[in-house]
Design an enzyme around this catalytic site. Structure first.
Site, short mmCIF file in Angstrom:
data_model
loop_
_atom_site.label_atom_id
_atom_site.label_comp_id
_atom_site.label_asym_id
_atom_site.label_seq_id
_atom_site.Cartn_x
_atom_site.Cartn_y
_atom_site.Cartn_z
N ASN A 135 0.81 -1.23 0.00
CA ASN A 135 0.00 0.00 0.00
C ASN A 135 0.84 1.27 0.00
O ASN A 135 0.32 2.37 0.26
CB ASN A 135 -0.93 0.02 1.22
CG ASN A 135 -1.97 -1.09 1.13
OD1 ASN A 135 -2.53 -1.32 0.06
ND2 ASN A 135 -2.18 -1.79 2.23
N GLY A 181 3.66 2.47 -2.64
CA GLY A 181 4.56 2.35 -3.79
C GLY A 181 5.15 3.71 -4.10
O GLY A 181 6.09 4.16 -3.44
N ILE A 205 11.10 -6.52 -3.81
CA ILE A 205 12.45 -6.20 -3.32
C ILE A 205 13.52 -6.98 -4.10
O ILE A 205 13.59 -8.20 -4.04
CB ILE A 205 12.56 -6.44 -1.80
CG1 ILE A 205 11.42 -5.71 -1.06
CG2 ILE A 205 13.94 -6.01 -1.29
CD1 ILE A 205 11.26 -4.23 -1.39
N GLU A 248 12.56 2.48 -8.84
CA GLU A 248 13.14 3.67 -8.21
C GLU A 248 12.38 4.94 -8.61
O GLU A 248 12.97 5.99 -8.85
CB GLU A 248 14.63 3.78 -8.53
CG GLU A 248 15.36 2.57 -7.96
CD GLU A 248 16.81 2.79 -7.68
OE1 GLU A 248 17.20 3.93 -7.37
OE2 GLU A 248 17.54 1.80 -7.74
#
Ligand code: FAD
Length: 383
Positions: A128, A130, A156, A364
């Site tokens: 929840n 991002g 991850i 990223e």
């Protein structure tokens, strides 16, 4: 071509030799097998590529950011999976400890990472939280001499129960404080209550592991707090500024790889009695690809040089990542077009490049988030 100091071109030549000998021959199989390339990563460790930007006295290669950028670019030119493994390990798993860690933490955790005895990973994203990483829900409650961690992280990179892995993760230590209540922690794989709950099955970068982490009443000693309580948000913003240079480098490498193949194909594929590169339609594609790759390289290298010079680089790294990732998507798309039907087949690496580079517009910070970062840096806070 971008003009950089000759020492960097010599450095690139060495990386390129290594990639040709070790990485490129394995790249297709890494994608097909979809398993972490232990052999290639071990060879990278022997080259010092798991300790880039880490000082030699801590077991690292002592390179600067531009050299690091060149490594990720050249490796990704052949194999995006290995590129992201190196980028996540160096920029996200190791750099925050090196930069924000107390002396004892640096001495304890950095050398095994830099030597490649332990893989580094970074746990920020949650189901929840991002793009809105300020919405972190994982909690860390201080109880005497330890914190109790509960929650989960997703997507991850480098997460694994099969090998020695160290993680930097974020968790809320004070809910009332908003982003100032987020803190960072160092946690090793195998800590009781902490597990890798699911390995994702991805469209690309298939040799890189991407996993869900779960924390159930994990007791973590107070000494594992990175920096001070409440520093976590600031730390990961700075970490991502640097990380974006390496994702930009990855995108750049994949774009260059696609251009290399397209050039070769344009010269050798004969249709209508002549190489297809004699046709202006193909020449224009090549010209557009080469122009954009050069522009992306200038932006990515500039962000690296600014970082090394100690100057602000947040806007430039976001712009470099944004531009390079979109150029990379364009170049892999056009390279497949230049290959025609062959580009669609798994016998050639273009479809792999196309799948692999898609992540560079997401990881990223998505392209939308890069645009927000750039605009916010330029406009300031408007009310
Ligand atoms: C292969 C892979 C590896 C990854 N590795 C790591 C890792 O090692 N560590 C880690 O912590 N995370 C990692 N991530 C997570 C990655 O950083 C997130 O996927 C990314 O930040 C986007 O978050 P989300 O997937 O939840 O998308 P969401 O935030 O749900 O976004 C969905 C869409 O909405 C858009 N959007 C969201 N907010 C806004 C807004 N304010 N304005 C405009 N548009 C918006 C986004 O741009 C996107 O298009 C990885 C992801 C992938 C796919």
């Amino acid at each position: 071509m971008i003009l950089i100091d000759e020492k960097y071109e010599r450095f690139r030549a060495g990386v390129r030799d290594f990639v040709k000998e070790v990485v490129e021959p394995r790249a297709d199989d890494i994608d097909k097998e979809g398993t972490f390339p232990e052999d290639v990563v071990k060879a990278c460790a022997e080259q010092g590529y798991l300790g880039l930007v880490v000082p030699e006295e801590l077991g690292g290669a002592g390179t600067d950011t531009l050299e690091y950028t060149i490594v990720v670019e050249e490796v990704s030119r052949a194999c995006g999976s290995t590129g992201i493994i190196l980028a996540a390990h160096n920029s996200l798993g190791t750099w925050p400890i090196l930069n924000f860690g107390a002396e004892e933490q640096v001495d304890e955790y950095v050398p095994p990472l830099a030597r490649g005895e332990r893989m580094g990973a970074f746990g920020l994203t949650e189901p929840n939280a991002g793009s809105d990483a300020a919405g972190t829900q994982t909690t860390a409650v201080l109880d005497g001499d330890h914190y109790v961690i509960n929650g989960s992280k997703c997507f991850i990179t480098n997460a694994s129960d099969d090998r020695d892995t160290g993680y930097v993760i974020t968790a809320v230590t004070d809910k009332e404080q908003g982003v100032r209540g987020i803190s960072s922690f160092i946690i090793l794989g195998g800590t009781s209550g902490f597990r890798v709950a699911k390995h994702e099955n991805k469209m690309g970068l298939r040799g890189s592991e991407t996993a869900v982490l779960e924390f159930a009443d994990v007791k973590l000693p107070k000494e594992n707090l990175l920096g001070k309580e409440g520093d976590g948000f600031k730390q990961f913003m700075v970490t991502l500024d640097g990380g974006r240079i390496s994702i930009g480098a990855m995108a750049l490498g994949i774009a260059q790889g696609a251009l290399d193949h397209a050039l070769e194909r344009a010269k050798t594929r004969v249709q209508f009695g002549k190489p297809i590169g004699t046709k202006q339609a193909i020449q224009f594609k090549i010209a557009d690809m080469a122009t954009q790759v050069d522009a992306a390289r200038a932006m990515v290298y500039n962000a690296a040089l600014l970082k090394d010079a100690g100057k602000p680089f947040s806007t430039e790294s976001a712009a470099a990542k944004l531009y390079a990732s979109e150029v990379s998507y364009f170049c892999t798309y056009e390279a497949i077009q230049i290959f025609g039907g062959y580009g669609y087949m798994k016998d050639y690496p273009l479809e792999r490049f196309y799948r692999d580079t898609r992540l560079t517009e997401i990881g990223e910070g998505t392209s939308e988030i890069q645009r927000i970062v750039i605009a916010r840096n330029l406009l300031g806070k408007l009310s």
